[in-house]
Design a protein around this motif. Structure first.
Motif, PDB file in Angstrom:
ATOM      1  N   GLU A  99      24.929  -7.300  17.478  1.00 13.60           N
ATOM      2  CA  GLU A  99      25.079  -6.280  18.359  1.00 13.60           C
ATOM      3  C   GLU A  99      23.907  -6.161  19.443  1.00 13.60           C
ATOM      4  N   PRO A 100      23.913  -5.720  20.682  1.00 16.85           N
ATOM      5  CA  PRO A 100      25.357  -5.189  21.302  1.00 16.85           C
ATOM      6  C   PRO A 100      26.236  -6.108  21.921  1.00 16.85           C
ATOM      7  N   ASP A 101      25.791  -7.522  22.013  1.00 19.36           N
ATOM      8  CA  ASP A 101      26.927  -8.336  22.726  1.00 19.36           C
ATOM      9  C   ASP A 101      27.333  -9.172  21.452  1.00 19.36           C
ATOM     10  N   VAL A 102      28.373  -8.443  20.991  1.00 24.10           N
ATOM     11  CA  VAL A 102      29.291  -8.861  19.632  1.00 24.10           C
ATOM     12  C   VAL A 102      29.854 -10.106  19.876  1.00 24.10           C
ATOM     13  N   ASN A 103      30.502 -10.303  20.924  1.00 21.02           N
ATOM     14  CA  ASN A 103      31.131 -11.460  21.397  1.00 21.02           C
ATOM     15  C   ASN A 103      30.593 -12.511  21.992  1.00 21.02           C
ATOM     16  N   GLY A 104      29.374 -12.178  22.156  1.00 24.46           N
ATOM     17  CA  GLY A 104      28.358 -13.404  22.662  1.00 24.46           C
ATOM     18  C   GLY A 104      28.840 -14.144  23.947  1.00 24.46           C
ATOM     19  N   ASP A 105      29.371 -13.247  24.678  1.00 25.22           N
ATOM     20  CA  ASP A 105      29.639 -13.678  26.252  1.00 25.22           C
ATOM     21  C   ASP A 105      28.609 -13.251  27.281  1.00 25.22           C
ATOM     22  N   GLY A 106      27.577 -12.933  26.718  1.00 25.67           N
ATOM     23  CA  GLY A 106      26.375 -12.604  27.703  1.00 25.67           C
ATOM     24  C   GLY A 106      26.203 -11.380  28.234  1.00 25.67           C
ATOM     25  N   LYS A 107      27.350 -10.381  27.971  1.00 27.25           N
ATOM     26  CA  LYS A 107      27.392  -9.093  28.872  1.00 27.25           C
ATOM     27  C   LYS A 107      27.869  -8.253  27.561  1.00 27.25           C
ATOM     28  N   VAL A 108      27.410  -6.661  27.950  1.00 30.99           N
ATOM     29  CA  VAL A 108      27.945  -5.916  26.879  1.00 30.99           C
ATOM     30  C   VAL A 108      28.955  -4.886  27.338  1.00 30.99           C
TER      31      VAL A 108
END
Length: 360
Positions: free
Chosen positions: A48-57
């Motif tokens: 967390e917080p960028d759980v999906n790892g796409d560079g944004k929250v």
């Protein structure tokens, strides 16, 4: 406005027969110091917080009610909005989601690559199965829920509290004011006569009797938490009986009832939020268990990679910043006595359920 009545409904009946809920307003502590979580089922670790790892929250919020209601539903969204802006996060929010649309609405959020799905109340528990679906594989979940209302799963953090705690402390605070004024009668005006509202009245009375042993509480059930006309009629009836302390345990009718109480010099308490700074209407005691405050504290932990899925976060009065009770204009040692009482609840020296049974 959906305040205390709705808050307790979600906490005790549909997920707030207690708590409801959740709270943060800065009057009783710093929510940034998030308390310990009670782990009931360890889930898989997510970064967390960028759980999906796409560079944004991105935070997705679904609410079963109007997110512009100036009460329960809006408080949940406002906390997320303010914190997201501070952190540079994005908020996707949708209000008035029907229970039948919860699952599809959650899937739609996941398709927008949110990192956290926050369900505003247990009415949307139908959305939870999406947390186990591939479309939501890289998503964390948060939901306020009363114990036993929602089944714990590895992908969701549940947030809960015990309404007996806050209502007992609310009564204790009212009792301090009553003792100082030589008052032995109090009132409780609420909506539907249901198990949670009856228990709320009993807990309030028990708290008062901790200070004024022979005190009595007159309870009036209007049948509607949001009908201002019915609330004012009930409030006026109690005022006409000479009652000087009344708890408007209501939703949208809270302010109308409280304004009437103000005009008659009757002391009142808030149903869930900190409104000690409010002048119109004026409240004497803030009973604070606002879901938005709990959610804010959770987001702060989310930012630190400390929000643990598969667990239940149990908020404890006298231990955590929220829930709490605040006397708006304390006199003498009232503030210290209330703080000590709440601390005893937190340390389990006082058992709220036992006290309600004994004095309610």
């Amino acid at each position: 406005m959906t305040t205390r009545g709705t808050l307790w409904r979600r906490r005790a009946a549909a997920g707030l027969a207690l708590a409801g809920a959740l709270a943060l307003s800065g009057c009783a502590g710093n929510a940034a110091t998030a308390p310990k979580a009670t782990d009931q089922a360890k889930g898989p670790a997510l970064k967390e917080p960028d759980v999906n790892g796409d560079g944004k929250v991105v935070i997705g919020v679904l609410s079963p009610g109007d997110i512009n209601d100036h009460g329960y539903y809006q408080s949940f969204v406002d906390s997320a909005d303010a914190y997201a802006k501070k952190k540079g996060w994005t908020i996707i929010k949708r209000g008035s989601v029907s229970t039948t649309d919860g699952l599809s609405a959650a899937r739609a959020l996941c398709q927008q690559h949110v990192d956290l799905v926050a369900l505003g109340a247990t009415e949307l528990k139908s959305a939870i199965p999406a947390s186990e679906e591939p479309v939501c594989a890289k998503t964390a979940w948060y939901m306020p829920a009363a114990a036993g209302v929602v089944t714990q799963t590895p992908k969701i953090l549940l947030s809960t509290d015990d309404p007996n705690q806050s209502l007992l402390a609310a009564g204790y605070a009212a009792g301090l004011k009553m003792k100082a004024a030589g008052i032995t009668r109090a009132g409780f005006v609420t909506g539907n006569k249901a198990s949670f509202s009856v228990l709320a009245a009993k807990a309030f009375q028990a708290g008062i009797r901790e200070v004024v042993p022979k005190a009595t509480v007159t309870s009036t059930y209007t049948g509607d938490f949001n009908d201002s006309a019915k609330a004012k009629e009930a409030m006026q009836a109690q005022i006409s009986q000479g009652i000087k302390v009344i708890y408007p345990y209501l939703g949208g009718a809270t302010d109308a009832a409280t304004q009437l109480a103000n005009a008659s010099g009757v002391m009142t308490l808030t149903p869930g939020t900190d409104r000690c700074a409010s002048a119109n209407p004026k409240f004497d005691i803030s009973v604070i268990f606002n879901p938005g405050d709990y959610f804010l504290a959770a987001l702060e932990e989310f930012a630190k990679n400390n929000l643990k899925m598969g667990t239940t976060r149990v908020w404890q009065l006298g231990v955590d910043p929220y829930p709490t009770v605040r006397i708006c204009d304390p006199k003498g040692d009232e503030e210290q006595k209330l703080a000590q009482f709440m601390k005893k609840i937190g340390s389990k020296e006082i058992d709220p359920a036992a006290e309600v049974k004994r004095l309610g």
